[in-house]
Scaffold this motif. Structure first.
Motif: not given
Length: 107
Positions: A26-31, A33-40, A44-58
């Motif tokens: 299972k993925p351990r990290l979500v990365i 872009s700073p664009m709105l639709r990318a962050k949204e 959504a993916i982060h919530e489904k994966l139930e990850l503890k680590q925050q989304i990394l915006v690059e």
């Protein structure tokens, strides 16, 4: 800039998250872009994966450049949003030949 996901996009992002959750490993990290639709999408993916680590915006994670970059919504509507039509791409490159470019500005 400022374009969020449509309802369909939100549904697709959640489905992508579900599909990724079923993968091993299972993925351990979500990365994102700073664009709105990318962050949204990332959220959504982060919530489904139930990850503890925050989304990394690059900042360096952005969309592919194309001849249509920087065009107005009106222009894009006038070509029917045909992003993958090589003739339209060639036409816009011809249309842009007299516009200011980075190279022209740095001379």
């Amino acid at each position: 800039p400022g374009f969020g996901l449509t309802l369909q996009g939100k549904t697709q992002a959640a489905a992508a998250g579900e599909a990724l959750k079923a993968k091993e490993p299972k993925p351990r990290l979500v990365i994102s872009s700073p664009m709105l639709r990318a962050k949204e999408t990332a959220q959504a993916i982060h919530e489904k994966l139930e990850l503890k680590q925050q989304i990394l915006v690059e900042d360096g994670v952005n969309e592919v450049s194309s001849p249509f970059e920087g065009q107005t919504l009106e222009y894009m509507a006038s070509i029917g949003w045909e992003l993958y039509d090589p003739e339209k791409a060639m036409n816009i490159e011809a249309d842009l030949k007299d516009h200011e470019t980075f190279e022209k500005m740095s001379d």
